[in-house]
Design an enzyme around this catalytic site. Sequence first.
Site, PDB file in Angstrom:
ATOM      1  N   ASP A  42       0.844  -1.189   0.000  1.00 51.16           N
ATOM      2  CA  ASP A  42       0.000   0.000   0.000  1.00 51.16           C
ATOM      3  C   ASP A  42       0.884   1.245   0.000  1.00 51.16           C
ATOM      4  O   ASP A  42       1.805   1.348   0.820  1.00 51.16           O
ATOM      5  CB  ASP A  42      -0.915  -0.012   1.232  1.00 51.16           C
ATOM      6  CG  ASP A  42      -2.015   1.035   1.121  1.00 51.16           C
ATOM      7  OD1 ASP A  42      -2.392   1.400  -0.013  1.00 51.16           O
ATOM      8  OD2 ASP A  42      -2.505   1.484   2.175  1.00 51.16           O
ATOM      9  N   HIS A  84      -3.668  14.071   0.591  1.00 48.58           N
ATOM     10  CA  HIS A  84      -3.874  13.199   1.751  1.00 48.58           C
ATOM     11  C   HIS A  84      -2.690  13.289   2.715  1.00 48.58           C
ATOM     12  O   HIS A  84      -2.877  13.488   3.923  1.00 48.58           O
ATOM     13  CB  HIS A  84      -4.076  11.751   1.302  1.00 48.58           C
ATOM     14  CG  HIS A  84      -4.108  10.767   2.434  1.00 48.58           C
ATOM     15  ND1 HIS A  84      -5.149  10.711   3.339  1.00 48.58           N
ATOM     16  CD2 HIS A  84      -3.214   9.823   2.833  1.00 48.58           C
ATOM     17  CE1 HIS A  84      -4.889   9.762   4.243  1.00 48.58           C
ATOM     18  NE2 HIS A  84      -3.724   9.211   3.955  1.00 48.58           N
ATOM     19  N   GLU A 107     -10.180   4.094   3.836  1.00 48.45           N
ATOM     20  CA  GLU A 107      -9.294   4.787   2.919  1.00 48.45           C
ATOM     21  C   GLU A 107      -9.719   4.390   1.508  1.00 48.45           C
ATOM     22  O   GLU A 107      -9.660   3.216   1.147  1.00 48.45           O
ATOM     23  CB  GLU A 107      -7.817   4.431   3.186  1.00 48.45           C
ATOM     24  CG  GLU A 107      -7.350   4.949   4.543  1.00 48.45           C
ATOM     25  CD  GLU A 107      -5.847   4.890   4.767  1.00 48.45           C
ATOM     26  OE1 GLU A 107      -5.160   4.117   4.062  1.00 48.45           O
ATOM     27  OE2 GLU A 107      -5.364   5.619   5.658  1.00 48.45           O
ATOM     28  N   GLU A 160      -9.155   3.961  -2.179  1.00 49.97           N
ATOM     29  CA  GLU A 160      -7.916   3.803  -2.942  1.00 49.97           C
ATOM     30  C   GLU A 160      -8.190   3.082  -4.262  1.00 49.97           C
ATOM     31  O   GLU A 160      -9.242   2.476  -4.454  1.00 49.97           O
ATOM     32  CB  GLU A 160      -6.897   2.979  -2.123  1.00 49.97           C
ATOM     33  CG  GLU A 160      -6.654   3.545  -0.731  1.00 49.97           C
ATOM     34  CD  GLU A 160      -5.422   2.973  -0.047  1.00 49.97           C
ATOM     35  OE1 GLU A 160      -4.619   2.303  -0.729  1.00 49.97           O
ATOM     36  OE2 GLU A 160      -5.275   3.211   1.168  1.00 49.97           O
ATOM     37  N   ASP A 201      -9.014   0.444   2.214  1.00 42.42           N
ATOM     38  CA  ASP A 201      -8.003   0.074   3.210  1.00 42.42           C
ATOM     39  C   ASP A 201      -8.524   0.485   4.592  1.00 42.42           C
ATOM     40  O   ASP A 201      -8.158   1.529   5.121  1.00 42.42           O
ATOM     41  CB  ASP A 201      -6.684   0.777   2.859  1.00 42.42           C
ATOM     42  CG  ASP A 201      -5.599   0.541   3.892  1.00 42.42           C
ATOM     43  OD1 ASP A 201      -5.667  -0.472   4.605  1.00 42.42           O
ATOM     44  OD2 ASP A 201      -4.683   1.389   3.985  1.00 42.42           O
ATOM     45  N   ARG A 220      -7.639   3.919  13.474  1.00 43.70           N
ATOM     46  CA  ARG A 220      -6.697   5.026  13.710  1.00 43.70           C
ATOM     47  C   ARG A 220      -6.090   4.996  15.108  1.00 43.70           C
ATOM     48  O   ARG A 220      -4.941   5.417  15.295  1.00 43.70           O
ATOM     49  CB  ARG A 220      -7.410   6.362  13.495  1.00 43.70           C
ATOM     50  CG  ARG A 220      -7.980   6.560  12.105  1.00 43.70           C
ATOM     51  CD  ARG A 220      -6.909   6.542  11.039  1.00 43.70           C
ATOM     52  NE  ARG A 220      -7.473   6.749   9.705  1.00 43.70           N
ATOM     53  CZ  ARG A 220      -6.831   6.478   8.576  1.00 43.70           C
ATOM     54  NH1 ARG A 220      -5.601   5.975   8.620  1.00 43.70           N
ATOM     55  NH2 ARG A 220      -7.397   6.697   7.415  1.00 43.70           N
ATOM     56  N   GLN A 261      -3.486   2.280  15.133  1.00 40.73           N
ATOM     57  CA  GLN A 261      -2.403   2.722  14.248  1.00 40.73           C
ATOM     58  C   GLN A 261      -1.520   3.774  14.916  1.00 40.73           C
ATOM     59  O   GLN A 261      -0.290   3.703  14.848  1.00 40.73           O
ATOM     60  CB  GLN A 261      -3.027   3.300  12.962  1.00 40.73           C
ATOM     61  CG  GLN A 261      -2.034   3.746  11.906  1.00 40.73           C
ATOM     62  CD  GLN A 261      -2.739   4.393  10.697  1.00 40.73           C
ATOM     63  OE1 GLN A 261      -3.971   4.463  10.629  1.00 40.73           O
ATOM     64  NE2 GLN A 261      -1.953   4.866   9.745  1.00 40.73           N
ATOM     65  N   LYS A 283      -4.196  -1.966  10.349  1.00 37.36           N
ATOM     66  CA  LYS A 283      -4.574  -2.095   8.934  1.00 37.36           C
ATOM     67  C   LYS A 283      -4.851  -3.538   8.518  1.00 37.36           C
ATOM     68  O   LYS A 283      -5.609  -3.784   7.591  1.00 37.36           O
ATOM     69  CB  LYS A 283      -3.413  -1.598   8.060  1.00 37.36           C
ATOM     70  CG  LYS A 283      -3.002  -0.168   8.278  1.00 37.36           C
ATOM     71  CD  LYS A 283      -3.839   0.737   7.423  1.00 37.36           C
ATOM     72  CE  LYS A 283      -3.216   2.128   7.338  1.00 37.36           C
ATOM     73  NZ  LYS A 283      -4.010   3.000   6.461  1.00 37.36           N
ATOM     74  N   GLU A 289      -9.768  12.764   7.543  1.00 36.17           N
ATOM     75  CA  GLU A 289      -9.641  14.052   6.855  1.00 36.17           C
ATOM     76  C   GLU A 289     -10.993  14.753   6.738  1.00 36.17           C
ATOM     77  O   GLU A 289     -11.093  15.963   6.958  1.00 36.17           O
ATOM     78  CB  GLU A 289      -9.085  13.840   5.447  1.00 36.17           C
ATOM     79  CG  GLU A 289      -7.650  13.368   5.382  1.00 36.17           C
ATOM     80  CD  GLU A 289      -7.330  12.905   3.974  1.00 36.17           C
ATOM     81  OE1 GLU A 289      -6.864  13.720   3.174  1.00 36.17           O
ATOM     82  OE2 GLU A 289      -7.571  11.713   3.658  1.00 36.17           O
TER      83      GLU A 289
END
Length: 410
Positions: free
Chosen positions: A122, A129, A195, A197, A229, A233, A236, A249, A357
């Site tokens: 990834d 971003h 996410e 992608e 994905d 958070r 992470q 993830k 975001e």
Amino acid sequence: MSAVSPLAVPPDSLFGVRNLPYGVFSTADDPRRRLGVAYGDHVLDAGRAAEATGAPTDLAAVLSAPGLGPLLAAGRPAWTRVRAALTEWLTAERYRAAVEPCLVPRSRTVPHLPFDVADYVDFYASEHHASNVGRIFRPGAEPLTPNWKHLPIGYHGRAGTVVVSGTPVVRPSGQRKAPADPAPDFGPSRRLDIEAEVGFVVGTPSPLGARVALADADAHVFGVCLVNDWSARDLQAWEYVPLGPFLGKSFATSVSPWVVPMDALAHARTDPPARGAEPLPYLDDRAAEPPYGLDLALEVRLNGHLVSRPPFSTMYWTYAQMLAHMTVNGASLRTGDLYASGTVSGPAPDTRGSLIELTWNGEEPLTLPDGTTRSFLEDGDEVTISATAPSLDGTRISLGEVTGRIEPAR
Ligand code: MN
């Protein structure tokens, strides 16, 4: 016989003859996994069509496989021949009687993972971003790290937990520690995110010790899919220093059921945005013809409500640059390798491809049509990412969608 043939698909259809994406399906009355090609509202049983049309043995062999692997491994000349054959079977009058019985209504098909994922990488290729994340986590500092404009940053993910669209996603548990907490605790993630992608599927392998140059990308990359994905958070944030993403993830990564071949995206090629740094020669694509940027228009829906429209055309690093960087140290490619772009975010607030975001780390929650608000995902929430791409004469083709619903932690 129905009045309208399933072969009567207008050329400007999102799943018309200019698209022809590949997937793997079964049906309730026949659980065998079969290679399929989406066409209109139907799926062509590719192996059955090869038999019915008397296709050459080598083409029939790859199309009769229970997955995309043999076709991926067959290489670009075979990809071109198969696509030409499919086009003819679906459009030439002389094949109508043979091919019509090979079409299954898409609503009656069950999608499966289209290929065995070999290695999964990834990237982090959107400047918007990376800048947003930098501003959220390092306020006041330079948003991009010093390496960002010199190489496509990435990490190796977990291939075995890549799942097909529609697979439920169980909320992961793990260690959580907010900066003010004296010690970590254990429990379900409270900051589960998405996410949005785009993923690139490798067909032709490369030998250990060899580099794949920018100009050779299209000899290796078969096609694209959509990727979510899923990201915890809180897990992470606590675990990622100094070696990068891990359990925040690896619990699940969802992919769309249809792999759109690069050959269907010829009209989507576009110049990538202007870059702010001089690239090293192996990443220098300024003279590339055709360009490696792709004008894919993504949409993200949360419980059916459109929350974002990320533009893939704004990505700083291209799929060819990611591939060149991934192999510049001599690492080999395997058939079935999947590499994803990283979160696709554009410059405008409503084009950001993750909740962290869109809600600015939870400070500005989204309000949904039912009046509820979201900072991060709740149990029962469903996220769907879809995309289209430009095709011939102003028409568009669809990349389908990748969807998943959050189930409570176990
Ligand atoms: Mn990602």
